[in-house]
Write a protein that holds these residues in place. Structure first.
Motif, PDB file in Angstrom:
ATOM      1  N   LEU A 130      18.259  32.680  -8.341  1.00  0.00           N
ATOM      2  CA  LEU A 130      19.263  32.393  -9.298  1.00  0.00           C
ATOM      3  C   LEU A 130      19.261  30.594  -9.122  1.00  0.00           C
ATOM      4  O   LEU A 130      19.365  29.920  -7.796  1.00  0.00           O
ATOM      5  CB  LEU A 130      20.369  32.944  -9.133  1.00  0.00           C
ATOM      6  CG  LEU A 130      21.273  33.883  -9.482  1.00  0.00           C
ATOM      7  CD1 LEU A 130      21.702  34.501  -9.098  1.00  0.00           C
ATOM      8  CD2 LEU A 130      20.682  33.679 -11.048  1.00  0.00           C
ATOM      9  N   PRO A 131      19.441  29.440  -9.846  1.00  0.00           N
ATOM     10  CA  PRO A 131      19.104  28.523 -10.004  1.00  0.00           C
ATOM     11  C   PRO A 131      20.533  27.496  -9.518  1.00  0.00           C
ATOM     12  O   PRO A 131      21.155  28.518 -10.261  1.00  0.00           O
ATOM     13  CB  PRO A 131      18.601  27.755 -10.861  1.00  0.00           C
ATOM     14  CG  PRO A 131      19.105  28.811 -12.106  1.00  0.00           C
ATOM     15  CD  PRO A 131      19.150  30.300 -11.361  1.00  0.00           C
ATOM     16  N   LYS A 132      20.471  27.537  -8.933  1.00  0.00           N
ATOM     17  CA  LYS A 132      21.698  26.205  -8.754  1.00  0.00           C
ATOM     18  C   LYS A 132      22.505  25.268  -9.837  1.00  0.00           C
ATOM     19  O   LYS A 132      21.523  24.864 -10.141  1.00  0.00           O
ATOM     20  CB  LYS A 132      21.820  25.322  -7.056  1.00  0.00           C
ATOM     21  CG  LYS A 132      21.630  25.965  -6.187  1.00  0.00           C
ATOM     22  CD  LYS A 132      21.340  24.719  -4.626  1.00  0.00           C
ATOM     23  CE  LYS A 132      20.953  25.918  -3.848  1.00  0.00           C
ATOM     24  NZ  LYS A 132      21.020  25.274  -2.663  1.00  0.00           N
ATOM     25  N   PRO A 133      23.506  25.503 -10.533  1.00  0.00           N
ATOM     26  CA  PRO A 133      24.096  24.830 -11.036  1.00  0.00           C
ATOM     27  C   PRO A 133      23.903  23.339 -10.721  1.00  0.00           C
ATOM     28  O   PRO A 133      24.818  23.461 -10.028  1.00  0.00           O
ATOM     29  CB  PRO A 133      25.731  25.306 -11.819  1.00  0.00           C
ATOM     30  CG  PRO A 133      26.110  26.385 -10.271  1.00  0.00           C
ATOM     31  CD  PRO A 133      24.682  26.802  -9.609  1.00  0.00           C
ATOM     32  N   GLU A 134      23.668  22.750 -11.763  1.00  0.00           N
ATOM     33  CA  GLU A 134      24.016  21.495 -12.258  1.00  0.00           C
ATOM     34  C   GLU A 134      25.323  20.724 -12.128  1.00  0.00           C
ATOM     35  O   GLU A 134      26.592  21.392 -12.317  1.00  0.00           O
ATOM     36  CB  GLU A 134      22.924  20.821 -13.118  1.00  0.00           C
ATOM     37  CG  GLU A 134      21.711  20.992 -13.542  1.00  0.00           C
ATOM     38  CD  GLU A 134      21.177  20.601 -14.925  1.00  0.00           C
ATOM     39  OE1 GLU A 134      21.492  19.581 -15.842  1.00  0.00           O
ATOM     40  OE2 GLU A 134      19.799  20.946 -15.123  1.00  0.00           O
ATOM     41  N   ARG A 135      25.776  19.800 -11.109  1.00  0.00           N
ATOM     42  CA  ARG A 135      26.618  19.355 -11.194  1.00  0.00           C
ATOM     43  C   ARG A 135      26.955  18.060 -11.929  1.00  0.00           C
ATOM     44  O   ARG A 135      26.341  17.276 -11.817  1.00  0.00           O
ATOM     45  CB  ARG A 135      27.069  19.063  -9.676  1.00  0.00           C
ATOM     46  CG  ARG A 135      27.210  20.084  -8.183  1.00  0.00           C
ATOM     47  CD  ARG A 135      27.606  19.618  -7.515  1.00  0.00           C
ATOM     48  NE  ARG A 135      28.877  20.308  -7.400  1.00  0.00           N
ATOM     49  CZ  ARG A 135      29.852  20.050  -6.314  1.00  0.00           C
ATOM     50  NH1 ARG A 135      29.637  19.182  -5.680  1.00  0.00           N
ATOM     51  NH2 ARG A 135      30.828  20.606  -6.443  1.00  0.00           N
ATOM     52  N   PRO A 136      27.538  18.388 -13.235  1.00  0.00           N
ATOM     53  CA  PRO A 136      27.752  16.453 -13.798  1.00  0.00           C
ATOM     54  C   PRO A 136      29.073  15.519 -12.667  1.00  0.00           C
ATOM     55  O   PRO A 136      29.344  16.502 -11.750  1.00  0.00           O
ATOM     56  CB  PRO A 136      29.284  18.039 -14.977  1.00  0.00           C
ATOM     57  CG  PRO A 136      28.712  19.303 -14.446  1.00  0.00           C
ATOM     58  CD  PRO A 136      29.026  19.679 -13.048  1.00  0.00           C
ATOM     59  N   ARG A 137      28.669  14.920 -13.989  1.00  0.00           N
ATOM     60  CA  ARG A 137      29.244  13.907 -12.809  1.00  0.00           C
ATOM     61  C   ARG A 137      30.904  13.047 -12.951  1.00  0.00           C
ATOM     62  O   ARG A 137      31.442  12.789 -12.399  1.00  0.00           O
ATOM     63  CB  ARG A 137      28.702  12.194 -12.989  1.00  0.00           C
ATOM     64  CG  ARG A 137      27.260  12.472 -13.191  1.00  0.00           C
ATOM     65  CD  ARG A 137      26.678  10.796 -13.076  1.00  0.00           C
ATOM     66  NE  ARG A 137      24.859  10.661 -12.290  1.00  0.00           N
ATOM     67  CZ  ARG A 137      23.970  10.928 -13.133  1.00  0.00           C
ATOM     68  NH1 ARG A 137      24.011  11.185 -14.295  1.00  0.00           N
ATOM     69  NH2 ARG A 137      23.370  11.232 -12.376  1.00  0.00           N
ATOM     70  N   GLU A 138      31.450  14.261 -14.021  1.00  0.00           N
ATOM     71  CA  GLU A 138      32.539  14.011 -14.017  1.00  0.00           C
ATOM     72  C   GLU A 138      33.232  15.317 -14.416  1.00  0.00           C
ATOM     73  O   GLU A 138      33.031  16.227 -14.983  1.00  0.00           O
ATOM     74  CB  GLU A 138      32.785  13.787 -15.136  1.00  0.00           C
ATOM     75  CG  GLU A 138      32.450  11.886 -15.866  1.00  0.00           C
ATOM     76  CD  GLU A 138      33.186  11.039 -17.070  1.00  0.00           C
ATOM     77  OE1 GLU A 138      33.832  11.414 -17.442  1.00  0.00           O
ATOM     78  OE2 GLU A 138      31.775   9.859 -17.227  1.00  0.00           O
ATOM     79  N   THR A 139      34.360  15.156 -13.647  1.00  0.00           N
ATOM     80  CA  THR A 139      35.119  16.765 -13.603  1.00  0.00           C
ATOM     81  C   THR A 139      35.644  17.414 -15.089  1.00  0.00           C
ATOM     82  O   THR A 139      35.330  18.878 -14.919  1.00  0.00           O
ATOM     83  CB  THR A 139      36.464  16.451 -12.972  1.00  0.00           C
ATOM     84  OG1 THR A 139      36.081  15.677 -11.975  1.00  0.00           O
ATOM     85  CG2 THR A 139      37.842  17.732 -13.133  1.00  0.00           C
ATOM     86  N   LEU A 140      36.001  16.557 -15.610  1.00  0.00           N
ATOM     87  CA  LEU A 140      36.069  17.057 -17.181  1.00  0.00           C
ATOM     88  C   LEU A 140      34.800  18.131 -18.136  1.00  0.00           C
ATOM     89  O   LEU A 140      34.867  18.868 -18.288  1.00  0.00           O
ATOM     90  CB  LEU A 140      36.404  15.669 -18.077  1.00  0.00           C
ATOM     91  CG  LEU A 140      36.782  16.586 -19.722  1.00  0.00           C
ATOM     92  CD1 LEU A 140      37.716  17.920 -19.718  1.00  0.00           C
ATOM     93  CD2 LEU A 140      37.102  15.284 -20.749  1.00  0.00           C
TER      94      LEU A 140
END
Length: 186
Positions: A130-140
């Motif tokens: 399972l690929p690790k989810p990409e972490r978006p730069r902003e919380t929204l």
């Protein structure tokens, strides 16, 4: 691995006398007990697929009928040879006889194409990275992405061999790599 009927599992569905279940092997200790290696630490998630035919007709299931996806992203299963190499790589020395026993075990537990007559059950394991989810730069954006796609899900198709009807089961939700890490499984 224990052989159980599909209707015993918490993640199961029944349609037209066919019950399909999945069992995600999440814990490192459980994975090590079943496969002799900490596959979770290696980023591999074993998923047991169980099919029980309580219907009147024979049915067919095959690995191509099992689909893991996260949103629109399809996650292909790992070949057993890759999983074997990783599992055996966690041990610094294995005798040739032991290696052959490990190979035989993995091949015998892997999910393969099978026909189930009425009252038959079948269980096989598929291995996924399972690929690790990409972490978006902003919380929204992270919140938006989280609710839009959700975690990985499994869908399974079964074919009635007399009527040629396809039955679809799922989606069954799996824990993502991020869930496994934050839960202490890795």
């Amino acid at each position: 691995m224990p052989q159980r009927e599909a209707d015993l599992y918490p993640l199961s569905q029944t349609k037209d006398g066919i019950t399909v279940a999945i069992d995600q092997i999440q814990g490192a200790a459980r994975a090590e007990r079943y496969f002799g290696a900490d596959l979770i630490k290696a980023g591999i998630v074993p998923v047991a697929v169980v099919v029980s035919n309580y219907g009147a007709h024979p049915v067919s299931v095959k690995p191509e009928d099992v689909l893991l996806h996260r949103g629109k992203e399809i996650i292909d299963p790992l070949p057993v040879e890759v999983v074997l190499r990783i599992a055996k790589g966690q041990h610094w020395f294995l005798r040739a006889k032991t290696e052959q026993q490990i190979d035989d075990y993995f091949v015998s537990t892997a999910f393969t194409e099978t026909t189930l007559l009425p009252s038959d059950s079948y269980q096989g394991v598929m291995f996924f990275s399972l690929p690790k989810p990409e972490r978006p730069r902003e919380t929204l954006f992270m919140m938006s992405s989280l609710f839009r796609e959700g975690g990985p899900k499994v869908r399974i198709g079964v074919t009635d061999l007399e009527t040629h009807d396809r039955l679809h089961f799922g989606p069954f939700s799996l824990s993502s790599q991020q869930d496994l890490v934050s839960s202490g499984y890795q």
